[in-house]
Design a protein around this motif. Structure first.
Motif, PDB file in Angstrom:
ATOM      1  N   LEU A  35     -14.554 -46.678 -14.015  1.00  0.00           N
ATOM      2  CA  LEU A  35     -13.551 -45.643 -14.221  1.00  0.00           C
ATOM      3  C   LEU A  35     -12.530 -46.052 -15.276  1.00  0.00           C
ATOM      4  O   LEU A  35     -12.132 -45.227 -16.109  1.00  0.00           O
ATOM      5  N   ALA A  36     -12.116 -47.305 -15.268  1.00  0.00           N
ATOM      6  CA  ALA A  36     -11.151 -47.792 -16.272  1.00  0.00           C
ATOM      7  C   ALA A  36     -11.698 -47.538 -17.676  1.00  0.00           C
ATOM      8  O   ALA A  36     -10.978 -47.075 -18.560  1.00  0.00           O
ATOM      9  N   GLU A  37     -12.973 -47.837 -17.843  1.00  0.00           N
ATOM     10  CA  GLU A  37     -13.604 -47.616 -19.152  1.00  0.00           C
ATOM     11  C   GLU A  37     -13.637 -46.125 -19.488  1.00  0.00           C
ATOM     12  O   GLU A  37     -13.313 -45.715 -20.598  1.00  0.00           O
ATOM     13  N   ASN A  38     -14.012 -45.299 -18.498  1.00  0.00           N
ATOM     14  CA  ASN A  38     -14.130 -43.862 -18.732  1.00  0.00           C
ATOM     15  C   ASN A  38     -12.791 -43.152 -18.844  1.00  0.00           C
ATOM     16  O   ASN A  38     -12.731 -42.036 -19.368  1.00  0.00           O
ATOM     17  N   LEU A  39     -11.732 -43.775 -18.356  1.00  0.00           N
ATOM     18  CA  LEU A  39     -10.396 -43.206 -18.528  1.00  0.00           C
ATOM     19  C   LEU A  39      -9.779 -43.648 -19.849  1.00  0.00           C
ATOM     20  O   LEU A  39      -8.687 -43.209 -20.212  1.00  0.00           O
ATOM     21  N   GLY A  40     -10.474 -44.552 -20.552  1.00  0.00           N
ATOM     22  CA  GLY A  40      -9.983 -45.014 -21.835  1.00  0.00           C
ATOM     23  C   GLY A  40      -8.877 -46.050 -21.728  1.00  0.00           C
ATOM     24  O   GLY A  40      -8.114 -46.240 -22.671  1.00  0.00           O
ATOM     25  N   LEU A  41      -8.803 -46.721 -20.572  1.00  0.00           N
ATOM     26  CA  LEU A  41      -7.787 -47.765 -20.424  1.00  0.00           C
ATOM     27  C   LEU A  41      -8.136 -48.953 -21.320  1.00  0.00           C
ATOM     28  O   LEU A  41      -9.317 -49.245 -21.524  1.00  0.00           O
ATOM     29  N   PRO A  42      -7.134 -49.651 -21.824  1.00  0.00           N
ATOM     30  CA  PRO A  42      -7.413 -50.850 -22.625  1.00  0.00           C
ATOM     31  C   PRO A  42      -8.185 -51.871 -21.778  1.00  0.00           C
ATOM     32  O   PRO A  42      -7.965 -51.970 -20.568  1.00  0.00           O
ATOM     33  N   GLU A  43      -9.083 -52.594 -22.413  1.00  0.00           N
ATOM     34  CA  GLU A  43      -9.916 -53.560 -21.688  1.00  0.00           C
ATOM     35  C   GLU A  43      -9.076 -54.564 -20.900  1.00  0.00           C
ATOM     36  O   GLU A  43      -9.473 -55.006 -19.822  1.00  0.00           O
ATOM     37  N   VAL A  70      -8.444 -42.024  -7.140  1.00  0.00           N
ATOM     38  CA  VAL A  70      -9.093 -41.944  -8.455  1.00  0.00           C
ATOM     39  C   VAL A  70      -9.060 -40.536  -9.028  1.00  0.00           C
ATOM     40  O   VAL A  70      -8.932 -40.372 -10.236  1.00  0.00           O
ATOM     41  N   MET A  71      -9.118 -39.514  -8.168  1.00  0.00           N
ATOM     42  CA  MET A  71      -9.042 -38.147  -8.687  1.00  0.00           C
ATOM     43  C   MET A  71      -7.661 -37.882  -9.274  1.00  0.00           C
ATOM     44  O   MET A  71      -7.544 -37.188 -10.288  1.00  0.00           O
ATOM     45  N   LYS A  72      -6.632 -38.435  -8.676  1.00  0.00           N
ATOM     46  CA  LYS A  72      -5.280 -38.310  -9.231  1.00  0.00           C
ATOM     47  C   LYS A  72      -5.217 -38.974 -10.608  1.00  0.00           C
ATOM     48  O   LYS A  72      -4.672 -38.416 -11.565  1.00  0.00           O
ATOM     49  N   ASP A  73      -5.821 -40.173 -10.716  1.00  0.00           N
ATOM     50  CA  ASP A  73      -5.844 -40.883 -11.999  1.00  0.00           C
ATOM     51  C   ASP A  73      -6.656 -40.117 -13.042  1.00  0.00           C
ATOM     52  O   ASP A  73      -6.271 -40.052 -14.216  1.00  0.00           O
ATOM     53  N   GLU A  75      -7.131 -36.874 -13.131  1.00  0.00           N
ATOM     54  CA  GLU A  75      -6.331 -35.704 -13.522  1.00  0.00           C
ATOM     55  C   GLU A  75      -5.218 -36.104 -14.496  1.00  0.00           C
ATOM     56  O   GLU A  75      -5.001 -35.448 -15.515  1.00  0.00           O
ATOM     57  N   GLN A  76      -4.528 -37.206 -14.200  1.00  0.00           N
ATOM     58  CA  GLN A  76      -3.434 -37.662 -15.069  1.00  0.00           C
ATOM     59  C   GLN A  76      -3.931 -38.015 -16.466  1.00  0.00           C
ATOM     60  O   GLN A  76      -3.224 -37.832 -17.445  1.00  0.00           O
ATOM     61  N   ASN A  77      -5.156 -38.536 -16.541  1.00  0.00           N
ATOM     62  CA  ASN A  77      -5.721 -38.937 -17.833  1.00  0.00           C
ATOM     63  C   ASN A  77      -6.559 -37.830 -18.464  1.00  0.00           C
ATOM     64  O   ASN A  77      -7.187 -38.049 -19.502  1.00  0.00           O
ATOM     65  N   LYS A  78      -6.600 -36.666 -17.795  1.00  0.00           N
ATOM     66  CA  LYS A  78      -7.345 -35.510 -18.295  1.00  0.00           C
ATOM     67  C   LYS A  78      -8.799 -35.860 -18.647  1.00  0.00           C
ATOM     68  O   LYS A  78      -9.335 -35.421 -19.661  1.00  0.00           O
ATOM     69  N   ALA A  79      -9.404 -36.652 -17.776  1.00  0.00           N
ATOM     70  CA  ALA A  79     -10.798 -37.054 -17.979  1.00  0.00           C
ATOM     71  C   ALA A  79     -11.727 -36.000 -17.381  1.00  0.00           C
ATOM     72  O   ALA A  79     -11.367 -35.296 -16.429  1.00  0.00           O
ATOM     73  N   ASP A  80     -12.894 -35.882 -17.953  1.00  0.00           N
ATOM     74  CA  ASP A  80     -13.879 -34.900 -17.502  1.00  0.00           C
ATOM     75  C   ASP A  80     -14.813 -35.555 -16.478  1.00  0.00           C
ATOM     76  O   ASP A  80     -15.998 -35.771 -16.740  1.00  0.00           O
ATOM     77  N   ILE A  81     -14.251 -35.887 -15.318  1.00  0.00           N
ATOM     78  CA  ILE A  81     -15.008 -36.523 -14.242  1.00  0.00           C
ATOM     79  C   ILE A  81     -14.680 -35.754 -12.970  1.00  0.00           C
ATOM     80  O   ILE A  81     -13.514 -35.524 -12.658  1.00  0.00           O
ATOM     81  N   THR A  82     -15.722 -35.333 -12.248  1.00  0.00           N
ATOM     82  CA  THR A  82     -15.526 -34.516 -11.056  1.00  0.00           C
ATOM     83  C   THR A  82     -15.574 -35.355  -9.782  1.00  0.00           C
ATOM     84  O   THR A  82     -16.024 -36.507  -9.793  1.00  0.00           O
TER      85      THR A  82
END
Length: 105
Positions: A35-43, A70-73, A75-82
């Motif tokens: 999820l960190a990778e898919n949310l675009g968080l720095p490594e 994780v759903m809150k995270d 949503e906050q990062n506007k990721a396309d993950i359901t």
């Protein structure tokens, strides 16, 4: 039941619970890293985020606590993950975690 037999059952039950805890923690770590990778968080933040996910799962029995976090995270990062994506990943990572834990032991 003899005391020896009772002790064996108790030891097996304890081991099973410890193994289950290890598997859940590993599954949650794998989810957090993915999820960190898919949310675009720095490594540099991937491991700390994975720890947050592991800790979130300790709030209550079952997976709903981790899913809420994780759903809150997401949503906050506007990721396309359901929600369904997360549940599928939990199943996938659970299988991976079992393989990793049993290989380690």
């Amino acid at each position: 039941m003899s005391d020896d037999r009772q002790n064996v059952f108790e030891a097996k039950f304890k081991m099973d619970q410890e193994t289950e805890f290890k598997v859940d923690a590993r599954r949650n770590k794998l989810l957090g890293l993915w999820l960190a990778e898919n949310l675009g968080l720095p490594e540099s933040q991937h491991d700390s985020y994975a720890k947050e996910v592991i800790i979130a799962d300790l709030a209550e029995p079952g997976d709903e606590d981790i899913i809420r976090k994780v759903m809150k995270d997401i949503e906050q990062n506007k990721a396309d993950i359901t929600d369904s994506d997360i549940r599928l990943k939990l199943d996938e990572f659970h299988r991976d975690a079992i393989e990793q834990i049993t290989a380690d032991e």
